[in-house]
Structure formats: C-alpha cells, structure tokens
Design an enzyme around this catalytic site. Structure first.
Site, short mmCIF file in Angstrom:
data_model
loop_
_atom_site.label_atom_id
_atom_site.label_comp_id
_atom_site.label_asym_id
_atom_site.label_seq_id
_atom_site.Cartn_x
_atom_site.Cartn_y
_atom_site.Cartn_z
CB SER A 1 -0.88 0.04 1.07
OG SER A 1 -0.40 -0.57 2.29
CG HIS B 1 -3.03 -0.29 -3.31
ND1 HIS B 1 -3.41 0.91 -3.28
CD2 HIS B 1 -3.05 -0.83 -2.25
CE1 HIS B 1 -3.92 1.11 -1.88
NE2 HIS B 1 -3.64 -0.03 -1.31
CD GLU C 1 -4.36 3.59 -6.21
OE1 GLU C 1 -4.42 4.69 -6.40
OE2 GLU C 1 -3.68 2.80 -5.26
CG ASN D 1 -4.34 5.22 0.07
OD1 ASN D 1 -5.42 5.44 0.24
ND2 ASN D 1 -3.70 4.05 0.25
P1 NAD Z 1 -1.65 -9.49 7.32
O1 NAD Z 1 -0.65 -9.43 8.28
O2 NAD Z 1 -3.05 -9.86 7.76
O3 NAD Z 1 -1.26 -10.78 6.36
C1 NAD Z 1 0.00 -11.03 5.91
C2 NAD Z 1 0.10 -12.24 5.83
O4 NAD Z 1 1.57 -12.75 5.19
C3 NAD Z 1 0.38 -13.30 7.05
O5 NAD Z 1 -0.55 -14.18 7.11
C4 NAD Z 1 1.63 -13.70 7.10
O6 NAD Z 1 1.64 -15.17 7.86
C5 NAD Z 1 2.05 -13.75 5.79
N1 NAD Z 1 3.63 -13.91 5.54
C6 NAD Z 1 4.42 -13.24 6.11
N2 NAD Z 1 5.67 -13.54 5.59
C7 NAD Z 1 5.51 -14.29 4.48
C8 NAD Z 1 6.29 -14.88 3.59
N3 NAD Z 1 7.50 -15.13 3.73
N4 NAD Z 1 5.59 -15.92 2.62
C9 NAD Z 1 4.28 -16.02 2.72
N5 NAD Z 1 3.64 -15.49 3.72
C10 NAD Z 1 4.08 -14.77 4.45
O7 NAD Z 1 -1.40 -8.40 6.34
P2 NAD Z 1 -2.41 -7.63 5.45
O8 NAD Z 1 -3.42 -6.78 6.04
O9 NAD Z 1 -3.04 -8.84 4.46
O10 NAD Z 1 -1.61 -6.82 4.51
C11 NAD Z 1 -0.63 -7.47 3.63
C12 NAD Z 1 -0.19 -6.51 2.51
O11 NAD Z 1 -1.52 -5.84 1.85
C13 NAD Z 1 0.42 -5.42 3.02
O12 NAD Z 1 1.61 -5.27 2.03
C14 NAD Z 1 -0.48 -4.35 3.22
O13 NAD Z 1 0.30 -3.04 3.06
C15 NAD Z 1 -0.95 -4.37 1.88
N6 NAD Z 1 -2.48 -4.06 2.14
C16 NAD Z 1 -3.25 -4.13 3.13
C17 NAD Z 1 -4.45 -3.45 3.23
C18 NAD Z 1 -5.34 -3.37 4.47
O14 NAD Z 1 -6.25 -2.72 4.60
N7 NAD Z 1 -5.23 -4.47 5.35
C19 NAD Z 1 -4.95 -2.62 2.38
C20 NAD Z 1 -4.13 -2.56 1.17
C21 NAD Z 1 -3.10 -2.99 1.05
#
Ligand code: NAD
Length: 715
Positions: A429, A450, A462, A500
C-alpha cells in the site's frame, strides 16, 4: 423475394409485410446496438409521417434487428444539452417527445416485439404502442434517474397509466432493469415467450388487433387519467425518494410529476414534461452522473484493451494468506481462476480458507451461488506452505507484511520458482514499486497491484507501473483485475500512488482546519452533508488511527511542498495516546457494542478536550462553506497535480478512482468534475483566498491555464 422497404434510414427502416402490416425495424448501421440519437428520432418522425399518409397500412409491428432491442438515449447527446439555455433544452426535449407521441397517435394498432434489452427510450417507444410482447430473456426499464434525470419521452406519463402509479414510481425511482417475468406480473407487457416464438406471436397479435379493433378501446383508456393510485403506498415511495433528494433530485421529481399529472389526460401531462426534465438536466447532479456514465464506458473499454494485450491467465498464486491475500485468493477463485495460496504459517492458511468459505456460504445462503459451485470455488483455492507447484503460475500476487526487506526477499524467492513469463505483483500500500523491483532479476515482469480492503467488496484496483514494468506486465495485471470483476486504473509509481495520495491531501486540509480551531464533529457533519459516506474524523476512527497516522506521515513527507505538517496534529496526538479508533473503542469518538454486537458511535468529550489542547484558534467559528473549501480544495489541487504529472492518464480515471476507492460523492462526479462544476476559474480564485494555508491550496499551472481560457477538465 426481398421485403419492399417503404423507408430506409441509417437507424431504422420501414418495411411492407403482408396483410396491410408495416414493420418498423430498428437496425443502426455499423453498430452493434440501437439507440436514440437525433438522427434516429428524425428518421422515426419521417417513417411515422409515411405511415400516417399511407392508408393501406392497417397495423404496425415495431422490432429490432440487433441482439438487444434499444439500449436507450445516446448519452453523448445529453451532454450536448448541458450548455444550452433552459428554453432551448425544453424545446429540444419537447420536439423529441413529440416524435413518440406522433407514433402513438397513428390510427392503427401498434405491437412491439421486445427481443432484448429495452431501456429508457427503448422501453418508452414500446409504451407509445398498444401491445408489448417480450422475449423471456429480455430486460426492460427506465434507468434515467441514474443519470440524474427522468424519462423524457413520456415514460413518467405512459407507464403509470399502464401499470399503476405505485408500480411505475417504484420502477422509475430505482431505475433497475426488470425481467420479462416481472414485467408480465404487473402487465407492463402482454405476453412473454421464448425469443424464437416472439416474431410470430407479435404478428399474430397484430393481425388479431387489426381484425377485432379492440386496440381502440385499450388505447382510449390509457389516454385518460391514471386509474390505479394507492395513495398510502405512493406516499411511502415518495418519502423514500425525498430522503435522498438533496443530492439526487430526479426520483423525487418523478414522484411529484406523476402525482401532479395523475388526474390529467396523457396529452395534458405531455405538455408539462419538458419543463420538469429540463430542470433536472440543468442540475450539477445530472452533469456529474452523465460524465460518470461516460467515464465508466471509457474505463471499461480500456479494461478490454488490457485484456487483449495480456498474457494468458489460467493459474494464479498469492503469497500471504492474511486479510488481503485471503481476499485476493477468494476474488480470483470466485471468478474462475484457481489460486495457490502460500503462507509461512499453517494457522494463517486455515484462517484464509475459513474466510473464503464464509464468503461462499453467505452467497449460497443468499441464493446467489449454487452449493456445488461454491464447493468448486473452495477447492480451487489450494493452500500451501511451499513453492512446490508455483512453476505453473501465470501470475503471483504478493500480500505479505508491509516491509521492504521482507517483500524484496519473498519476491526474489518466488521469482526463482516461477517460469520466465510469470508476472509478479505486489499489493503493497505504500512501498515504491521501483525499489521492490531492484531485488528482482526480471523487473519488467513486476508491477504493483493495490487492492482495497475488503477485497471482495471494493471495486477498484490500482495497477502501479514501476519505471521498468513492461506494457505487457501492466496489461496482464490489469487484466487479472478485470477477470476478478474489478476496475483497474493504471497509475505511476509515487508515494501513496493515486488514491491515498489524494486522500492524504484532504486529511492534511482537515488537520490544519482542526488546528485552526474547527470542531471536528461539525466538520464531520458538514462533509457528510456534502455527500461523503463519513466525515474525516469518523473515517480516521474506522481506518484505525495508528494505521492512518503512519500513512499520513509517510505520504505527506513525500510531498512537503503541499502537505507539510509541521505541528503535532490531532491524528498524531491520538496515535501517541493510543486512541486507535474503532479497534480499541476510543478515537475522535467513543464506540460501544450494542446488543447485536454492532459498534455504536458516541461523542467523546475527552477527545474534544484533547484536540482543543493542540488548537491555536479555539473558539473560532467556521462556516460550512469554509469547511468544504478547506478540505476539498487540497483534494482538487492534488488531483490536478496527479493529472499534470501523468500519475494517471486522464481526469476520468482519477475521478473514477476516487469514487470507487474512497466513496467520493457521485453527485459531484470526482474531484476534477467537481472543479468543472464549480468553474475552474472560481476554484483558482478560492485557492488564492486560502493561499496563506500552504502549497496544498496553490492552484497548479494547469488549473490556471484552464481558468484563464474558461476551460474544463472534461471537454
Ligand atoms: P496480514 O498481516 O493480515 O497478512 C500478512 C500475511 O503474510 C500473514 O498471513 C503472514 O503469515 C504472511 N507472510 C509473512 N511472511 C510471509 C512469507 N515470507 N511468505 C508467505 N507469507 C508470508 O496483512 P494484510 O493486511 O493482509 O496486508 C498484506 C499487504 O497488503 C501489506 O503489504 C499491506 O500493506 C497491503 N494492504 C493492506 C490493506 C489493508 O487494509 N489491510 C490494504 C491494501 C494493501
């Protein structure tokens, strides 16, 4: 032997059939759909005059030679009306409506065969006739309120006289397409049948009508007052339309029009129609909604182009089974692209699968999905702790934790496991796509993708192009979004990307306003009245103040010339005091769960006191207009900067991104359309009056140029 044509135009032809029957067949040259533009209306008038003058014609069959019937008015024709005077618009609409009325006045029975989609004018021409037969698979409706206007070719007059006022208002106010079964149930059509039988049935109906003359009495009845008007039910529907009328006045205008003309004859009511429609055409809402319709078409076309330029997408992979990864895997599988979902923790994989199952079960329960299909989708999300099968992936979306080092390592790892053509994308993000790509050996195969949270619900994606992302990679990532039923917008790599970044400009405006003494509750009220689903303070609580604080800090630091925050602002203060918003019950507001577990928002005197500590102008009052200006101007300026820097290719893509990604009020059409509606010159002048607040209020060179030549973002 060819059927002799009495008239052959570019949009329709009039043919002579046996038994005194003429066929008016809509068949727009060189296009796949029929629609009503000026040419079509002129041809309709010409054909109608020929029928009226030919006494050998005893009955008229109205048909379409396309797969659909008629999709409605030519929307570009509506935009041409916007700059005309009130009397010109009314005259234009009145003249068009007369073409339908002239058809309706022909002294012979008219049967319409609705073979496919008949929306707006397409349904209204059928209403001008006497009998309507409909293919089982066809749809009809009057969707004009979705464009901020109401049916202008007699729809608000003929439909209530046909199906009753309540039913007619329901259809008109919701604008939804109706199935053949629904149309038959309320007698909007006389019969439904398989498409293959439609023409023969319509001809049989017409022959019978010519023979028995029953159409005359039927027509007579429909030319009088509305005969079915349930006042109580009508009042309920009208109240619902009124509740939304401040920003979307068309449904209420339709309700009032139907009510006020109900006791009139059709002819009297028709005289009043142009003035009401004209009033609506002249609203900013109509301009905004019509532009959004057009922008949507443009963006869909771009989506088709991406799909055409994309690599094959048969198998997807997702890294990280968290909130986002789980959602992405579900969205892909649900649309028929199976996914390998990899995580490092079995518990996360179980959680991801459970989430997907929950979403599927919900759909099955709602009757939107068959149980067997749900099983298939579920089975096509394959959880894994290893890369063993990743070689078969055509695309892999990374959604692991938001950390540059981790993302670089994980993506480099996956790159060594997949084929040379496999596309990799990151759901980061905030991180730079270029920086992530520096860890890869094939950066041309890499882009940002994104998604917004929650993935199954949010329509925007995006697609971020790094400097080394190839065209084919960007197209493939965008095509994957299209395959998931999302709207992709391709943007350049910059802090905050598009949505954003623009949102942060708005938040910076909010924080400065609060610093200067505004009451955040008032700000929320004003911005909600402006049309935002929630005001900025409440939105902070929903996003989570810790998360939002990081995002604002990071993005604002990237654009110091416009977004500098050189004071401890309210969001940083809340974050420091661990008031994280809804997630821990304290933020700008207080939250407590009700009996059903739903969070209820309440005022928080504590939060008010805290915020007051950081205010320099406590006690100063702010008008609603000042509040709107101080939040919306930075948003317009940042949108203009993004357009000028080519962060997105067009005003349409920027505005649609704000609407789909942030819930920007549709009736303002997006930040740049909103600037157009206000007048870019006025926006520039308003910016000047707030110049002391910093660069976020400085009109761009592009804005100034537009202002001096009276230009607009949308031509
Ligand atoms: P989250 O913490 O819910 O999930 C992350 C997952 O990645 C976890 O299940 C973790 O075990 C796994 N993980 C960590 N290292 C790993 C690896 N080496 N191989 C495979 N899996 C691995 O996080 P999230 O909220 O789902 O966010 C994930 C990404 O999406 C981030 O980059 C975040 O910035 C982006 N994002 C999040 C949102 C939101 O609102 N949560 C919105 C847009 C983008």
């Amino acid at each position: 032997m060819e059927t002799p044509a009495i008239y052959a135009g570019q949009s329709l032809r009039l043919l002579r059939l046996d038994g005194g029957i003429a066929e008016l067949c809509f068949d727009r040259a060189c296009e796949s759909v029929n629609k009503f533009d000026i040419r079509t209306i002129d041809e309709l008038k010409a054909a109608t005059a020929l029928i009226a003058a030919d006494t050998s014609i005893l009955g008229l069959l109205v048909t379409s030679a396309k797969e659909g019937f008629i999709v409605g008015a030519d929307i570009y024709g509506i935009t041409a009306l916007f700059d005309r005077s009130e009397s010109e618009i009314a005259a234009f609409i009145g003249a068009r409506s007369m073409a339908f009325t002239a058809l309706a006045a022909l002294p012979l029975p008219i049967v319409t065969a609705l073979n496919g989609v008949a929306m707006g004018g397409g349904f209204e021409i059928a209403l001008a006739g006497d009998y309507r037969l409909m293919a089982d698979t066809a749809r009809l409706g009057l969707p004009e309120v979705n464009l901020g206007v109401f049916p202008a070719f007699g729809g608000c007059i003929r439909l209530p006289r046909l199906i009753g006022a309540v039913q007619a208002l329901d259809w008109i106010a919701t604008g939804k397409p109706q199935t053949a079964q629904a149309a038959l149930a309320v007698a909007a059509v006389d019969a439904c049948m398989p498409l293959a039988e439609l023409r023969a049935a319509a001809l049989a109906t017409l022959r019978a009508a010519i023979a028995d003359g029953a159409w005359k009495q039927r027509r007579q009845l429909r030319r009088g007052a509305v005969t079915r008007f349930d006042a109580d039910l009508y009042a309920q529907l009208k109240a619902a339309a009124a509740s939304n009328a401040r920003h979307y006045p068309a449904a209420l205008a339709a309700a009032e029009f139907i009510e006020s003309t109900a006791m009139m004859s059709e002819a009297e009511a028709l005289l009043l129609e142009p003035a009401t429609v004209t009033r609506l055409v002249r609203t900013p809402t109509a301009r905004a909604l019509v532009q959004l319709f057009i922008s949507d078409q443009i963006i869909r076309k771009k989506g088709r182009d991406y799909v055409a330029a994309a690599r094959d997408l048969k198998q997807g992979g997702v890294l990280g089974a968290g909130i986002m990864g789980g959602g992405i895997a579900y969205a892909s599988a649900a649309r028929g692209i199976p996914v390998l979902m990899k995580d490092i923790a079995q518990t996360q994989l179980d959680l991801g699968k459970r989430e997907a199952r929950k979403l599927l079960d919900r759909q099955v329960k709602a009757g939107n999905l068959k149980a067997e299909k749900a099983e298939m989708i579920d089975a096509s999300i394959q959880p894994t702790l290893s890369y063993a099968e990743f070689a078969r992936n055509d695309i892999v979306i990374e959604a692991v934790v938001e950390n540059l080092g981790v993302k670089q390592r994980v993506l480099a790892e996956v790159e060594s496991q997949v084929g040379a053509d496999c596309v990799l994308a990151s759901n980061t993000s905030s991180l730079s796509i270029g920086e992530i790509a520096s860890a890869l050996t094939r950066p041309e195969n890499f882009a940002g993708m994104h998604f917004f949270n929650p993935v199954p619900v949010m329509p925007l994606v995006e697609v971020i192009r790094g400097t080394r992302t190839s065209d084919s990679t960007a197209a493939t990532v965008a095509a994957y979004a299209v395959a998931m039923g999302k709207t992709p917008v391709v943007v350049q790599d910059c802090a905050g990307f598009l949505v954003n970044r623009i949102l942060t400009a708005y938040f910076v405006g909010f924080l400065k306003l609060i610093r200067d003494g505004a009451d955040f509750e008032q700000v929320d009220r004003v911005m909600e009245a402006f049309g935002w689903p929630m005001g900025p303070a409440y939105l902070q609580d929903v996003i989570g103040i810790d998360t939002s604080s990081h995002v604002i800090e990071f993005i604002s630091a990237a654009y110091p010339e416009r977004m500098q925050l050189d004071f401890e602002h309210a969001i940083a203060l809340m974050a420091r005091l661990q008031r994280y918003g809804q997630k821990n019950g304290q933020g700008f507001y207080r939250y407590e769960a009700d009996a059903r577990g739903r969070l209820v928002k309440q005022a928080s005197p504590e939060a008010k006191e805290l915020v007051a500590q950081g205010q320099v102008g406590a006690g100063r009052s702010f008008s609603d207009q000042e509040i709107v200006d101080r939040l919306m101007l930075p948003m317009i300026v940042e949108s203009a900067v993004c357009l000028e820097q080519g962060v997105a290719a067009s005003a349409a893509e920027i505005d649609m991104s704000l609407i789909l990604g942030l819930g920007f009020p549709r009736h303002h059409g997006g930040a740049l359309k909103y600037a157009d509606l206000l007048g870019v010159d006025r926006v520039v002048a308003a910016c000047e009056s707030y110049a002391g607040l910093g660069g976020g209020y400085r009109a761009t060179a592009g804005m100034r140029t537009l202002a001096t030549r009276g230009g607009r973002y949308y031509g």
